[in-house]
Design a protein around this motif. Structure first.
Motif, mmCIF file in Angstrom:
data_model
loop_
_atom_site.group_PDB
_atom_site.id
_atom_site.type_symbol
_atom_site.label_atom_id
_atom_site.label_comp_id
_atom_site.label_asym_id
_atom_site.label_seq_id
_atom_site.Cartn_x
_atom_site.Cartn_y
_atom_site.Cartn_z
ATOM 1 N N PRO A 1 -7.105 2.252 10.989
ATOM 2 C CA PRO A 1 -7.208 2.898 9.682
ATOM 3 C C PRO A 1 -5.848 3.389 9.182
ATOM 4 O O PRO A 1 -5.083 3.983 9.937
ATOM 5 N N ILE A 2 -5.570 3.096 7.931
ATOM 6 C CA ILE A 2 -4.339 3.553 7.290
ATOM 7 C C ILE A 2 -4.627 4.876 6.593
ATOM 8 O O ILE A 2 -5.566 4.974 5.798
ATOM 9 N N HIS A 3 -3.816 5.881 6.893
ATOM 10 C CA HIS A 3 -3.939 7.173 6.221
ATOM 11 C C HIS A 3 -2.757 7.409 5.282
ATOM 12 O O HIS A 3 -2.790 8.310 4.455
ATOM 13 N N CYS B 1 -5.789 -3.853 9.589
ATOM 14 C CA CYS B 1 -5.664 -2.520 8.989
ATOM 15 C C CYS B 1 -6.742 -2.351 7.928
ATOM 16 O O CYS B 1 -7.113 -3.294 7.230
ATOM 17 N N CYS B 2 -7.241 -1.136 7.831
ATOM 18 C CA CYS B 2 -8.247 -0.842 6.812
ATOM 19 C C CYS B 2 -7.862 0.429 6.079
ATOM 20 O O CYS B 2 -7.091 1.250 6.573
ATOM 21 N N SER B 3 -8.395 0.555 4.890
ATOM 22 C CA SER B 3 -8.158 1.731 4.071
ATOM 23 C C SER B 3 -9.511 2.229 3.563
ATOM 24 O O SER B 3 -10.405 1.422 3.293
ATOM 25 N N LYS B 4 -9.643 3.536 3.444
ATOM 26 C CA LYS B 4 -10.904 4.105 2.949
ATOM 27 C C LYS B 4 -10.987 3.883 1.440
ATOM 28 O O LYS B 4 -10.029 4.108 0.709
ATOM 29 N N THR C 1 3.100 0.165 0.785
ATOM 30 C CA THR C 1 2.565 1.104 1.766
ATOM 31 C C THR C 1 3.683 1.859 2.466
ATOM 32 O O THR C 1 4.805 1.359 2.561
ATOM 33 N N ASP C 2 3.346 3.048 2.936
ATOM 34 C CA ASP C 2 4.230 3.843 3.788
ATOM 35 C C ASP C 2 3.779 3.768 5.244
ATOM 36 O O ASP C 2 4.125 4.624 6.055
#
Length: 128
Positions: A104-106, A31-34, A10-11
């Motif tokens: 949320p992780i973008h 943390c969550c990701s779409k 991840t970045d």
């Protein structure tokens, strides 16, 4: 305490994550990701064998657990063994009514525990 699955690339800006956790006064932050699931067919809804709608190739978005967490140090008191998995820990925190925030992780996030994503990460790494 920051905990992260070992099969993630991840970045993520960890400073932003820590700031979010502190600003939200959370006991834990997940943390969550779409993640989007696309159905390659038309989806029919029906009632009593009568079609009520037809949606062509719909997609649905979910927020999935991204395998990155922050816990207050007080979490150690909730652990009853060194063999609890993260789901057990989060459910125990939730049952105790302590605040769990969701971040949320973008940024880029790849779970290389899956063969397809592992190959993608290798290709992306070669291009950077």
């Amino acid at each position: 305490i920051i905990v992260m699955n070992g099969d993630i690339i991840t970045d993520l800006n960890f400073n932003s994550l820590i700031e979010f956790h502190q600003n939200n006064k959370a006991f834990a932050t997940v943390c969550c990701s779409k993640y989007t699931i696309k159905v390659p067919y038309g989806v029919i809804t029906q009632k009593n064998n009568v079609m009520t709608s037809l949606i062509e190739k719909p997609s649905q978005d979910f927020f999935i657990n991204a395998g990155i967490y922050i816990f207050n140090k007080d979490v150690l008191a909730l652990l009853n063994s060194n063999k609890m998995d993260i789901t057990d820990v989060l459910n125990k925190i939730n049952r105790s009514k302590k605040k769990i925030s969701v971040f949320p992780i973008h940024e880029k996030w790849i779970d290389i525990g899956h063969h397809k994503e592992f190959k993608l990460a290798q290709t992306e790494g070669a291009n950077n």
